[in-house]
Design an enzyme around this catalytic site. Structure first.
Site, PDB file in Angstrom:
ATOM      1  N   SER A  39       0.806  -1.221   0.000  1.00 46.46           N
ATOM      2  CA  SER A  39       0.000   0.000   0.000  1.00 46.46           C
ATOM      3  C   SER A  39       0.836   1.266   0.000  1.00 46.46           C
ATOM      4  O   SER A  39       0.665   2.139   0.836  1.00 46.46           O
ATOM      5  CB  SER A  39      -0.905  -0.006   1.240  1.00 46.46           C
ATOM      6  OG  SER A  39      -1.812   1.053   1.197  1.00 46.46           O
ATOM      7  N   CYS A  43       3.552   6.712  -7.091  1.00 53.15           N
ATOM      8  CA  CYS A  43       3.632   7.995  -7.786  1.00 53.15           C
ATOM      9  C   CYS A  43       4.526   8.981  -7.044  1.00 53.15           C
ATOM     10  O   CYS A  43       4.909  10.011  -7.602  1.00 53.15           O
ATOM     11  CB  CYS A  43       2.248   8.608  -7.933  1.00 53.15           C
ATOM     12  SG  CYS A  43       1.087   7.519  -8.773  1.00 53.15           S
ATOM     13  N   TRP A 450     -14.260  34.055 -18.930  1.00 55.26           N
ATOM     14  CA  TRP A 450     -14.427  32.799 -19.665  1.00 55.26           C
ATOM     15  C   TRP A 450     -13.261  31.913 -19.271  1.00 55.26           C
ATOM     16  O   TRP A 450     -12.120  32.144 -19.692  1.00 55.26           O
ATOM     17  CB  TRP A 450     -14.410  33.020 -21.174  1.00 55.26           C
ATOM     18  CG  TRP A 450     -15.571  33.779 -21.727  1.00 55.26           C
ATOM     19  CD1 TRP A 450     -15.628  35.126 -21.938  1.00 55.26           C
ATOM     20  CD2 TRP A 450     -16.839  33.269 -22.148  1.00 55.26           C
ATOM     21  NE1 TRP A 450     -16.845  35.474 -22.462  1.00 55.26           N
ATOM     22  CE2 TRP A 450     -17.618  34.355 -22.607  1.00 55.26           C
ATOM     23  CE3 TRP A 450     -17.402  31.984 -22.191  1.00 55.26           C
ATOM     24  CZ2 TRP A 450     -18.919  34.210 -23.104  1.00 55.26           C
ATOM     25  CZ3 TRP A 450     -18.697  31.848 -22.686  1.00 55.26           C
ATOM     26  CH2 TRP A 450     -19.439  32.939 -23.130  1.00 55.26           C
TER      27      TRP A 450
END
Lengths: 466, 466
Positions: A39, A43, A450
């Site tokens: 476990s 990464c 936007w």
């Protein structure tokens, strides 16, 4: 009743074991892990080599002891060498010899392994892959680095006084691991040569994002060798050079980042079907072709929400989620493992890079779409707000349906999690127009009015309508 | 053919004019704007007062001259005082007198105005609202501040040597503007007293997020007066104190942030229907009850995608989007203005705060839902990656349908745009379970394996299932 048996004690396996035991505390679950670590956050390995993470133990979510406290029978150093799906048993080799274990249900969570490129010299000293904890420790040792310094708490690496004993390193393969490791090596003052046989690094992110990353890598001093196949790693005992058609590049170490392959052999030998990608085929609940046998994590396929086809994208969330779902299913609450969009993010020195869905037009065509793509560059903040940086987005849509198929992004801020907006839209099956009409947040320090995602969708929608 | 006439030259009006003229270059469009500024970023005003933005002009997206270059007949200093929907004319008062203008189609984009709280003394010198460019300039002048310094390019305010002539300021109302202006004033070394009559600031963000913000405001030196109604602004010529039931607080200036109201009177007088919120009622194309009359922006309602009911959330994106859509519709391409989720983000000193959908349980009940909410706190990065900060998420779901209804978030990083994932899920009508199964990005520097949104959705889904 026989126990639940899980083969592999990393993300998928331990998520399943934990969820199962929580939901069915009276049942037994046995996990066989051939290594010693369980476990852990693979990464995080580049950041351990880099020095941002102090101890390998820091990468561990829960220790073996903590899993045992949860009532999980965790056997590290135990390798499952065979599965008999008729007898519902596994054959296990442990420190005390070989034995047979019966199962009520079995989860194959054997993960993936780092591929080695088919070149001579990969067995030389100083040549590494980065697929497990021990490999990361060996790399730091080879570089002659002490344990990483204590983080200064400011969220930055504290920097190293102890410069590596290695002057130059070859990174072979410009994928995630290659780019992350380039940053890790550079942190120690090592000259990094990055070799990629394709025209661009970071293939899943598309050429447009990769080009921005490559310019940044060069700014950071990484020597890029694109379109360059490595022919050999040269050296007598330890690696001393990388040989390509362009000649020799002297290096003191090499990191192979040639991608991963699923550890599917155990399942295949047991007659369990593999899918078109070579990973174990599963249905929406993670079930394999064999009764009472499930598969999850880096060994298994998952359903791509864009193509609705099996896909193989071995990433941490997919493994955790599928493991957890199968744990719930085995405990009596049928739970789908969920689809994937292939969403991923990456730090490359000062850049954030992210992708989701179908980014490559060829891949989109293969999946039966009529792809159209646009690349737009907008700001990360209101135009007048200080510190705005460029965000470049490439968005791909289907000319026939108007659907958004995928996107990649790159920029100095606001990229890694902004891709989640697109990923969510892919799960929803939204068209480019739908996405252009989303009510996304705006505040001058964080976005233009936007949002870049809206702008990209708007431009894509316009092109799709042409 | 008569021209398109637009009343109001800010976000909605100018977006419509620009889009219309681009799509129908041979047609005429006239914009009447009663003030002098057009198309400016009102959301940037606090940052002009703070000094992050150097010139008011920097807030302008496009100048009047640039709009004229686009062929838009822009008349600043012209106020439309009446609409005749039968004759299809507007009555205009300009610098050269009053006249009548015919229209083919009319867009009412008259915006909103800052509300003043119903207390005595709001007309004293030193009492301000912040609803337009001139107000921001007057505030800086009153504070005795020079023009802001040039930004140092590092994305940070360069800091001020010139300390304000004002020692203490009252901010009356703890909404967006109040909190942003507290930060702006504090930047100049001014003691800020923030008065809020409700138990919490930032009502749209919910009590859980507000509580975190309030603790941070106090850490930053803001004196909070919650549950405190301002009874009077005291002073002879200029404001000298705020009077509450707890006594007097001496101040040299006051900023009123009591919310906004739509400038709907012009439309109402013309017999155009207002909606339940008091703003102009519109359909999905922005059409009002009167033929050939549209409304958009801060004067108009929009459809809430969660409740599917008319709502009034006057924000910049909604105005820009609706204006653009109406411009396209008027040019012959019918375009929906789009629904809103009430998505918003805010910077409060070092915090990011964000919200979308229905955050308040009472509001959710009123909308016919059976709300359940959870609040979870997770990290912004992998647990082992340096610099991880807490992100607190409150998520609200409907017990009957399982649908996610809304969320708020607060934290030091990764909040403002992370809300967009939730907003997108609201547009899709996703359940909490759907959201918990999204394939969101993961990389150690940017997120835990389970993104905070996934964790919140998972916990909410569990509670909804109870």
């Amino acid at each position: 009743m026989d126990p639940i048996v899980i083969v592999g004690g990393d993300a998928a396996g331990m998520s399943a074991a934990s969820k199962f035991k929580r939901e069915a505390p009276d049942r037994d679950v046995v996990v066989f892990e051939r290594g010693e670590w369980v476990s852990y956050g693979a990464c995080g390995l580049p950041y351990y080599v880099k020095g941002d993470v102090e101890e390998l133990d820091d990468l561990v979510s829960l220790s073996a002891a903590e899993f045992e406290e949860r009532g999980i029978d965790l056997r590290t150093g135990h390798e499952v060498v065979a599965i008999d799906t008729d007898e519902r048993t596994v054959r296990v080799v442990g420190p005390d010899g070989e034995f047979t274990q019966s199962y009520e249900d079995l989860l194959v969570a054997t993960g993936a392994r780092a591929l080695e490129p088919p070149v001579a010299g990969t067995d030389l000293d100083g040549v590494f892959t980065l697929h497990d904890m021990d490999a990361a420790a060996r790399i730091r040792a080879y570089l002659g680095l002490d344990a990483p310094p204590v983080d200064d708490g400011a969220g930055e690496s504290a920097g190293f006084d102890d410069v590596s004993e290695v002057d130059a390193v070859a990174v072979v393969g410009g994928g995630y691991v290659g780019v992350e490791m380039a940053e890790a090596f550079a942190e120690h003052g090592i000259t990094v040569h990055l070799f990629e046989m394709l025209p661009h690094t970071l293939r899943p992110f598309g050429a447009e994002a990769a080009a921005v990353v490559e310019e940044h890598l060069e700014d950071e001093g990484v020597r890029l060798h694109l379109n360059t196949a490595v022919e050999e790693l040269a050296g007598t005992e330890s690696v001393t050079a990388v040989v390509t058609e362009d000649g020799e590049v002297p290096v003191d170490a090499a990191l192979l980042g040639a991608g991963v392959a699923p550890n599917a052999e155990l399942a295949e030998r047991a007659g369990i079907e593999l899918g078109p990608t070579g990973a174990v085929a599963t249905d929406e609940f993670g079930r394999t072709s064999a009764d009472h046998v499930y598969a999850a994590g880096d060994v298994a396929e998952a359903r791509n929400v864009v193509t609705d086809e099996p896909d193989y994208v071995p990433l941490a969330l997919t493994a955790n989620r599928a493991g957890r779902a199968i744990g719930a299913t085995l405990a009596g609450e049928p739970t789908r493992t969920g689809g994937i969009a292939g969403t991923a993010a990456l730090k490359a020195f000062d850049l954030e890079v992210a992708r989701t869905g179908l980014v490559d037009e060829d891949a989109a065509r293969e999946a039966g779409f009529d792809p159209v793509s646009v690349t737009v560059t907008t700001g990360s903040r209101a135009h007048y707000y200080p510190g705005s940086r460029e965000i470049q987005i490439t968005a791909v849509g289907d000319a026939e349906s108007g659907r958004l198929l995928g996107a990649s992004m790159v920029g100095r801020e606001g990229v890694a999690k902004r891709i989640d907006t697109v990923a969510t839209a892919l799960h929803a099956g939204f068209t480019a127009e739908d996405v252009s009409m989303l009510d996304l947040s705006y505040a001058p320090p964080f976005s233009p009015v936007w949002d870049p995602v809206l702008t990209a969708a708007k431009v894509l929608d316009g092109k799709l309508a042409d």
